[in-house]
Enzyme design. Structure first.
Site, PDB file in Angstrom:
ATOM      1  N   TYR A   1       0.841  -1.186   0.000  1.00 21.47           N
ATOM      2  CA  TYR A   1       0.000   0.000   0.000  1.00 21.47           C
ATOM      3  C   TYR A   1       0.877   1.236   0.000  1.00 21.47           C
ATOM      4  O   TYR A   1       1.803   1.358   0.812  1.00 21.47           O
ATOM      5  CB  TYR A   1      -0.898   0.015   1.240  1.00 21.47           C
TER       6      TYR A   1
ATOM      7  N   ASP B   1       9.376   3.110   0.223  1.00 21.43           N
ATOM      8  CA  ASP B   1       8.266   3.685   0.985  1.00 21.43           C
ATOM      9  C   ASP B   1       8.417   3.286   2.453  1.00 21.43           C
ATOM     10  O   ASP B   1       8.201   2.142   2.832  1.00 21.43           O
ATOM     11  CB  ASP B   1       6.934   3.192   0.403  1.00 21.43           C
TER      12      ASP B   1
ATOM     13  N   LYS C   1       3.284   9.122   8.905  1.00 23.78           N
ATOM     14  CA  LYS C   1       2.960   8.546  10.211  1.00 23.78           C
ATOM     15  C   LYS C   1       3.876   9.083  11.322  1.00 23.78           C
ATOM     16  O   LYS C   1       3.668  10.191  11.775  1.00 23.78           O
ATOM     17  CB  LYS C   1       2.941   7.026  10.109  1.00 23.78           C
TER      18      LYS C   1
HETATM   19  C1  LIG Z   1      -0.118   4.773   5.490  1.00 24.45           C
HETATM   20  C2  LIG Z   1       0.737   4.514   4.317  1.00 24.45           C
HETATM   21  C3  LIG Z   1       0.728   5.355   3.187  1.00 24.45           C
HETATM   22  C4  LIG Z   1      -0.276   6.465   3.017  1.00 24.45           C
HETATM   23  O1  LIG Z   1      -0.161   7.465   3.979  1.00 24.45           O
HETATM   24  P1  LIG Z   1      -1.433   8.423   4.253  1.00 24.45           P
HETATM   25  O2  LIG Z   1      -0.887   9.443   5.202  1.00 24.45           O
HETATM   26  O3  LIG Z   1      -2.503   7.547   4.832  1.00 24.45           O
HETATM   27  O4  LIG Z   1      -1.828   9.008   2.951  1.00 24.45           O
HETATM   28  C5  LIG Z   1       1.659   5.132   2.191  1.00 24.45           C
HETATM   29  N1  LIG Z   1       2.543   4.126   2.288  1.00 24.45           N
HETATM   30  C6  LIG Z   1       2.582   3.290   3.337  1.00 24.45           C
HETATM   31  C7  LIG Z   1       3.603   2.201   3.392  1.00 24.45           C
HETATM   32  C8  LIG Z   1       1.666   3.447   4.383  1.00 24.45           C
HETATM   33  O5  LIG Z   1       1.674   2.585   5.396  1.00 24.45           O
END
Ligand SMILES: *Cc1c(COP(=O)(O)O)cnc(C)c1O
Length: 440
Positions: free
Chosen positions: A150, A245, A275
């Site tokens: 994701y 990521d 986060k």
């Molecule tokens: C949470 C998440 C995102 C997206 O971040 P948002 O602040 O919810 O848009 C992207 N990549 C990873 C790996 C994530 O866990």
């Protein structure tokens, strides 16, 4: 508090005001078969709902609450910042200081993959911008992503996107134009041969591979030994970039994120954060070499902007959080996570439930299968029907778990012995509920 309402009443009212009653799908508790809790406050390892019930929390706002909820130093930093103005739409010294913190922290064996940082407001924006930058830098259009990973909800990244999408059993999303979806090539995770084939066929057109540093949005599926290094080499051999990521893993699994602890060192070109880096407020970031990052406007041709980017309250929360994430904090998180993961595994063993507890640093999740999943297909093949009763039994006993089997459990530095004890004591009954579950 106002005259008390119930979670049920709040959910009914919310559904009349917002689609599904929520502002992010997994919050609707769709896959766990109970009413979502509406929270009014949180402190340390606990959250409290509108009915006045407290829960030990293993969601942690999906990661940001790594020091525990409402950490006094973070709250004070935000209050101080607020008293000086909520935002100026102009530069502030704090932004530079946060950017410098990221540059200094993300280092390994003398390597420093981040020389310049751009602050944005969400992880979605960070990955979206990283992809535009990779395309701008390479002059190529195709992106490779892995099934079950994701990277936020931008058009090109929703194909086989794990967690929320898996929970809803959606293949991707409506509303994504086919020509855009066609720019994303989806490859099974941990499968180097499949990736090599994709590069053999389309390598000259691939701008970047985007990868979760250690996937945590299909539950925890650790990278095979050396996988990140191998995909970095493959990308580079074809003139493509590696976008790492770390929105979830960054500053959680260690001071330099997964980059700092992967058993085999490797060289990503761009890294995205979110986060933890915002300390609970909306802030995310991307970083990379000066040469790449300076392709962004105003210096370069790749456009990106944000009204609230580098917001002083969010910057203050992020800086205070990183300042308190020292070796001792990580040691506490790691120890609490290990204790909970071990207790979950033994409770499930005692109840005779086939399971694995996979870990990536202090991140872990349980999977209802005898063989450790290595990719999205094997993750989806587990006995996911065992999770809703497991989840509800934990909730009934005052423990708030992620409301989907495809999510990681988030432990904080505030999970002291008492909080961990509560979780450990709740696990056996939940494991028995999982044992009694039947499919369908
Ligand atoms: C949470 C998440 C995102 C997206 O971040 P948002 O602040 O919810 O848009 C992207 N990549 C990873 C790996 C994530 O866990």
């Amino acid at each position: 508090m106002d005259p008390m309402t119930t979670n049920e009443q709040e959910f009914a009212r919310a559904r009349g005001a917002m689609p599904g009653g929520v502002n992010s799908p997994v919050r609707a508790f769709g896959s766990v078969g109970t009413t979502p809790r509406f929270f009014v406050s949180a402190s340390g390892p606990r959250v409290t709902d509108v009915e006045g019930r407290a829960y030990v929390d293993l969601v942690g706002s999906w990661g940001p609450a790594i020091l525990g909820h409402a950490h006094p130093a973070v709250v004070k930093a935000v209050q101080d910042a607020a008293s000086h103005g909520l935002g100026f739409g102009a530069s502030t010294p704090g932004e530079t200081q946060l950017a410098e913190l990221l540059t200094a922290r993300v280092t390994r064996d003398g390597a420093r993959p981040i020389e310049r940082v751009r602050l944005v407001s969400t992880g979605t924006e960070a990955t979206m911008t990283a992809i535009r930058l990779a395309r701008g830098a390479t002059g190529r259009d195709l992106i490779v992503k892995f099934a079950g990973h994701y990277h936020g909800h931008s058009d090109g990244l929703l194909a086989e996107a794990g967690s929320g999408v898996a929970t809803l059993a959606m293949p991707g999303s409506a509303g994504v134009p086919a020509p855009i979806a066609a720019q994303t090539l989806v490859v099974p995770y941990n499968d180097l041969d499949a990736l090599r084939e994709v590069f053999a066929a389309r390598g000259a057109d691939i701008a970047a591979i985007i990868v979760e540093a250690a996937p945590a949005n299909m539950g925890i599926v650790p990278p095979a030994h050396g996988f990140n290094a191998a995909i970095a080499d493959l990308a580079h051999a074809h003139g493509a970039l590696l976008i790492l990521d770390e929105v979830l893993t960054g500053f959680r699994v260690g001071p330099a994120g997964w980059y700092g602890i992967d058993p085999v060192p490797f060289s990503p070109d761009l890294i995205t954060f979110g986060k933890v880096v915002g300390g609970g407020l909306p802030l995310a970031a991307l970083g990379g070499s000066a040469a790449l990052m300076e392709l962004l406007a105003p210096l370069g041709p790749v456009y990106q902007a944000g009204t609230l980017s580098g917001n002083p309250l969010a910057v203050a929360a992020g800086r205070a959080t990183l300042d308190h994430l020292d070796a001792d904090a990580y040691a506490r998180i790691d120890a609490a996570a290990a204790r909970i993961a071990d207790a979950a595994a033994s409770a499930l063993s005692d109840a005779g439930v086939a399971h694995v507890v996979q870990r990536s640093g202090n991140l872990f999740s349980i999977q209802f299968t005898a063989t450790a999943p290595t990719d999205y297909d094997t993750v989806k093949a587990q006995d996911a029907f065992r999770y809703p009763p497991f989840f509800r039994a934990m909730l009934d006993q005052g423990v708030s778990l992620p409301p989907s089997v495809f999510e990681a459990w988030f432990v904080s530095a505030a999970h002291d012995e008492e909080a961990v004890d509560e979780i450990v004591h709740a696990l056996p009954a939940a494991a028995r509920a999982a044992a009694e579950a039947s499919p369908g």
